[in-house]
Design an enzyme around this catalytic site. Structure first.
Site, mmCIF file in Angstrom:
data_model
loop_
_atom_site.group_PDB
_atom_site.id
_atom_site.type_symbol
_atom_site.label_atom_id
_atom_site.label_comp_id
_atom_site.label_asym_id
_atom_site.label_seq_id
_atom_site.Cartn_x
_atom_site.Cartn_y
_atom_site.Cartn_z
ATOM 1 N N GLU A 1052 1.146 -1.183 -0.050
ATOM 2 C CA GLU A 1052 0.070 -0.009 0.052
ATOM 3 C C GLU A 1052 0.987 1.225 -0.101
ATOM 4 O OE1 GLU A 1052 -3.280 0.466 -0.137
ATOM 5 O OE2 GLU A 1052 -3.401 -1.769 -0.652
ATOM 6 N N SER A 1070 0.871 -3.486 -11.518
ATOM 7 C CA SER A 1070 0.927 -4.259 -10.055
ATOM 8 C C SER A 1070 0.119 -3.577 -9.435
ATOM 9 C CB SER A 1070 2.261 -4.053 -9.587
ATOM 10 O OG SER A 1070 2.664 -2.730 -9.330
ATOM 11 N N HIS A 1071 -0.260 -4.029 -8.100
ATOM 12 C CA HIS A 1071 -1.190 -3.187 -7.210
ATOM 13 C C HIS A 1071 -0.829 -1.880 -6.821
ATOM 14 C CE1 HIS A 1071 -3.962 -3.071 -3.832
ATOM 15 N NE2 HIS A 1071 -3.042 -2.766 -3.086
ATOM 16 N N VAL A 1072 0.546 -1.942 -6.378
ATOM 17 C CA VAL A 1072 1.068 -0.512 -5.810
ATOM 18 C C VAL A 1072 0.997 0.539 -7.040
ATOM 19 C CG1 VAL A 1072 3.385 -0.751 -6.485
ATOM 20 C CG2 VAL A 1072 3.070 0.822 -4.375
#
Length: 1466
Positions: A1052, A1070-1072
């Site tokens: 996060e 990617s998530h970030v």
């Protein structure tokens, strides 16, 4: 009026870092790498030029012919014609004028720009001789500087709001100048649409070379001057001739410009030169012998000697010998003019013989390497992980027992708590089986010194204070404890007994308090029972502040080590200190325990031996031992190591490292020769003094120090008995004057030899050095080869009575290969040598896997070959300065091959090697994408190096810190223990080559220094962190620009962060990355370590970031400017709370895709159901069923799960205070049992949908499926998911989890599509990333980059490749079922919850190390275009179906595209 500076000191032509769009055939500048700083022979002092006196030189290498442009800085441009007008960066205008000056051969370029800055510079070079890359001009005007040997940087002159610069060129071969403009303070570049500015130079009048002849002696001098300014390189005969004619042409040009032959002669022979010349000697004045004649005669001598590479000292001696020969001619009455003629005819008698070519600096010999299948290099023997080993000690018991603190440690703990301050210094000395503690603290501004020991007999402290380290000063009376006795320059205090009932210890202690800060330390000794106790023969000394030392850390509990083994080593250290014989025998006795402990056991032995080798431990303490006894002990230990090596393939890398620290040893004669031969040397050469003292030291105890002492003596003699050289060799290898005085048999004297002893000593000490290395060195090449090939001597030199038989069964041609290596081991051109070394290692490799009684000798040979590769590569850096990228890439393959040959688990390294060879093939064939592909291979190789470094850190560092603390090793040495191990290996050399190649590849592939993932302007304070993971849940109260060294991709972004900059390479999808774009946080990867270091240097400062799609411009702001910025997230209002609607169980445990509704399942399931029958038939959609919302809560309410429910309720209540409860909650969910109705309904739905039922393969398969379902439910309490929902104030209790069940498609490739380019926001193009295998490596935190491409929606058949993959790992799976999370909180408006929760396959994926060099997606352009076009067309079709941008996941199997989920792109 502008002033002209003409610098006659030429710089080599060098390619610029920045190039125009006109590239050469390979696409890169050939000479831009590895430039070393050059010391110029000329300097500017106003308008005069001072030059060094010319000295003759004798070696050089190939050089290009270059002319001298002259640069002029001016503020007053003359009349010119406008050559170009440019609008830069909005409102900045630049005008360029070009003209011929009144001197028709000089062109002038004037640049005017309406931009005023003290730091504005022209970053420039010239195009000459029709070349396509720029080179450096040869002159450097005032204020200019050489920028990394890639360009000149010349400052603009300011005038009001404008800036000017003028460049004058007088070389007709220069056709153009190329430049960029840079404001260095702002790091701002002004470019021509991303390219260089290119200004053509008008044709100038060519000089007419007159039809005259120039005297040959002047041509010869000019050729020499050219050779000197070109770096005294070795020329081929053809190049020599070319240079000679170029020198003639230069002189003819000067004649054409009006210089007479007489003026030329006067200048070149220093008669009327303005250069500073040393005063000639008296004999020179008397005989009037011109220097140019001496130079010529020295040149003749050099030619007759075979053109050897003389050292500077040899050059000077040759120069003086030439002068003596000419003086002899003058003495015979020969005139100077006659001497000049005789030199030209070669009639001067000279005594010089052909120099032996022992050291070759250039060789055309090469090794014909055998073609080998690189796959045969793979070694998959991976040792058991450190975590697994850490749990078991060498006795088979738990090694992580609570540490029992000893008495002095309990005392220290109590005092530290009482003083309540930071410890300034802390040291525990081992005194046989007792300990002595000294603790320095500073409570309340006063220094306190505590001393304690667990001695039982009474102890008196004899002590003083020091203002300078080591001195003894009587302590002031106010400092003396009660009962102390003041002495001259010291004091004595009886230690008092002190105990603690609470902590259960009894010690004798001492305490003083010092108010004055003038004292820096305390020397002392102890007296007990009439016996003085010292620190290994010296005074104890404790510093009062850290200074350059590090406070000794507590030993800790030994986690991650073979603790029982290390404790045993610490217990035996006092015995091991007696001599090397004792240490090696103890190590041999402990090898069985180390073998039982496996990887961590061998790591412990390596750490111990490394402490010994780096002199952290005592080598000899009051014990006389014969060299043959040391050698025999070494022999015993290395014999054991060779046997363990043969039977432990998974630990061979550690065993090799142990052997390299121990040395070879040898039974009997080899060790005894150390003792015998020093006597022979003394007797033969009539040596006493220092040699006798060294003999006594050798007689008492030989050590690796003796190798260095012998080398220092040889260097001292070779330097014409220069004592500073003797000490330089000693000091550079860690031997100080204090150290040689600390030997039990100290060496007090310096060497003092006579000149008549020179040749004999050099011969005998050279042989003796081989003897010392044969015993003490594990990596000496010559002795290792000799021990393998065998030798015998029966009465000559030092090998009297010695015979070592050759190793049988060596490969055919191997002896010749080793002879080649020895012949070229000191070559300056190292390529052929390194090829020979690697060929020898490859030939040797099969023999290392066979047990034999000579395996030890083969291992030491391989270790020596490995070490020589490293040193050769480091020596060859300078020669790579002018090399093109292909040469650097080739050297990378050589170093990578060497590293793979020395590594246990080397599969990733071997595949990197294969990829580099493929990259070279692409470069040689001029493939369009060669640089882009090479960059991906470079990134993967860096990941492999990082992985290897992490392994070293994990396996070695805990043992180093634990054992080091037990043995009292300096904390500074412990802190860098693993780092020094890595630096000593091939990995460090490989990293250096990668770092130098990286910017060239980025430039050639047009990648720039940044990849901007989220282009948001930001203002904030710089904070540097090691890992984003460690701060992801932190809240910053001021706008913060995070510079994080590591970003995995699944973290996060912390509250308060307005920007995230990293050298790491998370995927754009990617998530970030998604989080950054959604949160309007600037996020970018920086590829340039210099830029990154610059940013880190701004830590704590306020910066403004202005990103574009491909670059980031940053500048420092003043404190008050933050209020004016509206770019920070913190100034925005809090987002409106996001609300969830609680979902209830609707009576169904399982439903088919036709029954998916918003009340039953999340958007993931509904979207996949919606796609069925609506997308084109060539897009596959997997069959799906689901466990709907409420099933988890229903299962939890079952009577059979009541205990689980109660425990969960309790844990959730404590969650607010105890975040560690998250893990326990997840583990508790996994204890749920499945209601029979759930099992039956799920089985029915799966079978009716055509999906396989896991239970048909046995009860165990259903258990696996049920565990996977529970893991999906448990992921509701993942740390990342929990904190994400809490951040947006989402009610976590209302979050419900459905489970989407699909059959796994065992993919060839997996992809993620964003139908609007997320980096640029361009809705006309699709952006996608592709990985090999399953998609978890793409969306999870797996290192490396995916293949990435964009595709215009109006041209879906023409995908544009952005980057090749660098992920080393792919995931593959058998035919299976996957259970995907599908919550009601994943696709809420204003909150991107996708990716927070887990999707779990029923079977564990297999991790496969990927070989991209054989993957058609990489190697077959038509196949790649077909696959990428199909992915783009699938994305476009789904976007058209929904009418909005989509985030799509899918796979490719056998060329067919399958979409497994889609959601709105946010």
């Amino acid at each position: 009026m502008s002033k002209l500076f003409n610098n006659q000191s030429l710089l080599r032509p060098t390619a610029s870092e920045h190039r125009s769009s006109r590239l050469n055939s390979s696409g890169i500048p050939a000479n831009s790498l590895f430039q070393s700083a050059r010391r110029h022979s000329s300097s500017f002092y106003g308008s005069s030029l001072k030059a060094r006196k010319i000295k003759i030189g004798f070696a050089g290498a190939r050089r290009s012919l270059i002319f001298t442009p002259r640069a002029v800085l001016a503020m007053d441009p003359t009349s010119e014609q406008l050559a170009g007008k440019f609008n830069l960066d909005g409102n900045i205008e630049m005008q360029v004028f070009v003209s011929n000056s009144s001197a028709s051969s000089i062109a002038q370029v004037d640049i005017k720009i309406n931009y005023s800055s003290d730091s504005l510079h022209l970053h420039w070079g010239v195009i000459r001789d029709r070349q396509e890359k720029w080179v450096l001009p040869s002159s450097q005007p005032d204020g200019s500087r050489n920028y990394k040997n890639r360009a000149l940087r010349s400052p603009f002159m300011k005038s009001d709001s404008n800036s000017y610069i003028t460049i004058a060129i007088d070389d007709p071969a220069i056709q153009a100048i190329e430049f960029l403009v840079v404001d260095e303070a702002q790091n701002k570049w002004l470019k021509n649409n991303g390219q260089n500015f290119h200004v053509e130079i008008p044709m100038r009048e060519k000089l007419t070379v007159p039809n005259v002849s120039v005297p040959e002696e002047l041509v010869q001098i000019q050729a020499y001057l050219r050779w000197e300014r070109n770096g005294k390189q070795m020329y081929t005969p053809e190049k020599e001739k070319e240079e000679y004619e170029a020198a003639r042409f230069e002189l003819l040009e000067k004649v054409a410009r009006g210089t007479s032959i007489e003026d030329l002669r006067a200048t070149m022979t220093n008669k009327n030169d303005t250069r500073e010349i040393k005063e000639p000697s008296v004999s020179q004045k008397e005989n009037n012998l011109p220097d140019d004649l001496v130079q010529k005669q020295a040149y003749v001598r050099w030619e007759k000697a075979g053109k050897p590479n003389f050292s500077p000292e040899q050059q000077q001696r040759e120069f003086e010998k030439a002068r003596e020969e000419l003086q002899a001619e003058l003495g015979k009455g020969v005139s100077v003019d006659e001497i000049r003629k005789k030199i030209g005819k070669g009639e001067i008698k000279t005594k010089v013989s052909k120099q032996p070519q022992n050291t070759r600096y250039f060789s055309t010999e090469v090794i014909q390497r055998k073609g080998r299948d690189l796959m045969q290099l793979i070694n998959k023997h991976a040792a058991k992980s450190a975590e697994d080993k850490a749990s078991t000690s060498v006795e088979g018991k738990n090694s992580i027992e609570p540490k029992v603190l000893k008495a002095v440690e309990l005392f220290a703990k109590e005092k530290e708590e009482q003083d309540g301050v930071t410890v300034l210094n802390k040291k525990i000395f081992k005194l046989a089986d007792k300990e002595l503690l000294v603790l320095v603290t500073k409570p309340g501004g006063k220094m306190k010194v505590h001393l304690a020991t667990d001695f039982e007999e009474p102890v008196t402290l004899h002590w003083a204070l020091s203002k300078k380290a080591g001195e003894w000063l009587e302590p002031p009376p106010t400092v003396l404890p009660p009962g102390s006795v003041a002495l001259k320059e010291a004091a004595e205090t009886q230690l008092k007994n002190e105990s603690s009932a609470e902590l259960s210890y009894l010690v004798q202690s001492f305490e003083i308090e010092i108010e004055e800060d003038i004292f820096v330390g305390m020397p002392f000794v102890l007296l007990s029972n009439g016996r003085w106790i010292k620190n290994n023969g010296s005074d104890f000394y404790i510093e009062f502040s850290r200074g350059s030392k590090h406070v000794q850390k507590d030993a800790g509990d030994g986690t991650g080590t073979a603790k029982a083994l290390l404790d045993k080593i610490a217990e035996m250290e006092s015995e091991a200190q007696k001599s090397f014989m004792h240490r090696f025998n103890i190590a041999a006795d402990l090898m069985d325990k180390a073998k039982d402990a496996g990887e961590l056991g061998f790591a412990g032995i390596l750490v111990w031996m490394r402490f010994m080798a780096t002199r952290q431990l005592i080598w000899n303490k009051n014990y006389n031992v014969k060299p043959r006894e040391i050698s025999k002990a070494q022999d015993r230990l290395t014999d054991l190591l060779q046997d363990i090596f043969a039977s432990n393939p998974q630990n061979q890398e550690l065993l090799r490292m142990i052997m390299s620290t121990v040395g070879r040893g040898g039974e009997g004669d080899v060790g005894q020769r150390i003792r015998d031969e020093i006597l022979v040397i003394q007797r033969k050469n009539d040596c006493g003094g220092m040699m006798e003292e060294w003999h006594q030291k050798l007689h008492n105890n030989t050590s690796p120090d003796d190798v260095i002492i012998c080398q220092a003596l040889i260097d001292y003699i070779k330097s014409d008995f220069d004592m500073s050289v003797y000490w330089k060799t000693l000091n550079e290898n860690g031997i100080t004057k204090e150290r040689i005085l600390s030997y039990d048999r100290a060496i007090h004297s310096e060497p003092n030899f006579r000149r008549d002893q020179r040749d004999g000593l050099l011969h005998d000490l050279g042989n003796y050095l081989r003897t010392l290395k044969a015993v003490h060195s594990g990596a000496d090449l010559e002795s290792a080869i000799t021990n393998c090939m065998g030798y015998r001597s029966e009465g000559q030199g030092f090998m009297v009575g010695v015979q070592i038989n050759p190793i049988p069964g060596l490969p055919s041609g191997f002896p010749e290969l080793l002879r080649f290596v020895l012949k070229h081991v000191e070559d300056k051109n190292v390529e052929a040598l390194v090829e020979g070394l690697l060929e020898a290692r490859q030939e040797l490799r099969p023999l290392l896997f066979k047990s034999s009684n000579r395996l030890r000798d083969l291992l030491f040979l391989d270790i020596a070959l490995d070490s020589t590769v490293r040193t050769a590569i480091e020596r060859g850096y300078e020669d790579l300065n002018n090399a093109g990228s292909e040469k650097i890439m080739y050297f990378i393959t050589l170093v990578l091959e060497n590293l793979a040959l020395s590594s246990d688990d080397n599969e990733d390294l071997v595949y990197c090697l294969k990829e580099w060879k493929h990259a070279l093939s692409m470069s040689n064939s001029k493939s369009h994408h060669w640089a882009l592909y090479s960059k991906s291979v470079l990134d993967r190789t860096r990941l492999a190096l990082a992985s290897k470094a992490e392994w070293y850190q994990q396996v070695l560092q805990p043992s180093a810190e634990y054992l080091g603390s037990l043995l009292g090793v300096d904390q500074g040495a412990l802190n860098i223990f693993t780092e020094e191990i890595i630096r000593a290996g091939s990995a460090a050399a490989l990293s250096t080559l990668l770092n130098r190649l990286d910017p060239v590849l980025r430039q050639t592939a047009h990648l720039g220094s940044w990849q901007v993932i989220s282009p948001v302007e930001a203002v904030g304070y710089v904070v540097v962190v090691d890992e984003l993971l460690t701060v992801q849940h932190k809240t910053y109260n001021i706008p913060t620009i995070l510079v994080a060294k590591r970003v995995k991709g699944e973290e996060e972004i912390p509250d308060g962060a307005v920007a995230l900059l990293t050298p790491d390479m998370p995927d754009v999808l990617s998530h970030v990355s998604v989080r950054a774009r959604n949160s309007k946080v600037c996020f970018a990867t920086c590829f340039d370590p210099d830029i990154l270091a610059n940013l880190q240097a701004y830590e704590g400062k306020l910066l403004r970031l202005k990103p574009t799609s491909a670059d980031i411009v940053y500048s420092e702001l003043k404190e008050g400017e933050l209020a004016d910025s509206n770019s920070t997230n913190l100034t925005e209002g809090s987002p409106s709370p996001i609300k969830l609607v609680r979902k209830e169980f609707n009576g169904r445990y399982a439903i088919s895709s036709e029954e998916f509704t918003s009340e039953m399942v999340g958007a993931k399931s509904r979207n996949i159901s919606y796609l069925k029958g609506k997308v084109p038939t060539w897009i596959g959609i997997p069959t799906s069923v689901a466990l709907p919302f409420g099933v988890f809560e229903k299962v939890l309410s079952e009577d059979s799960n009541q205990e689980v429910a109660n425990k969960l309720q309790l844990l959730k209540k404590n969650l607010g205070e105890e975040l560690s409860a998250l893990k326990e909650i997840r583990q508790t969910v996994l204890q749920l049992t499945a209601p029979p109705q759930l099992v039956q309904e799920l089985k029915t739905k799966m079978q009716s949908s055509g999906m396989p039922w896991p239970g048909d393969e046995g009860e165990q398969r259903w258990d696996q499926a049920w565990m996977a379902i529970k893991k999906v439910w448990a992921s509701k309490w993942n740390e990342r998911a929990y904190f994400s929902t809490r951040k947006v104030k989402l009610d976590h209790d209302y979050l419900c989890m459905a489970v989407l069940v699909q059959e796994v498609i065992n993919a060839d490739y997996a992809f993620v599509i964003h139908t609007t380019n997320p980096s640029s926001g361009d809705s006309s193009e699709i952006y996608a990333e592709v990985v090999k295998g399953l998609g978890e490596t793409l969306v999870g935190a797996y290192p490396g980059r995916a293949l990435s491409f964009i595709c215009k929606k109006n041209d879906l058949n023409s995908p544009q490749l952005l980057g090749y993959p660098s992920k080393p790992i792919g995931l593959f799976i058998r035919r299976s079922i996957i259970f995907r999370s599908d919550s009601n909180g994943e696709d809420l408006e204003g909150y991107a919850g996708a990716g927070l929760y887990d999707s779990v396959p029923m079977d564990e994926e297999e991790k496969v190390v990927l070989d991209y060099s054989s993957d058609p997606l990489i190697t077959d352009e038509n196949f790649r275009r077909s696959i990428l076009s199909s992915i783009a067309r699938a994305g476009n079709a789904i976007e058209e179906l929904y009418g909005s941008a989509q985030d799509i996941e899918g796979v490719v199997r056998d060329g067919n595209v399958y979409v497994v989920q889609t959601r709105p792109q946010v």
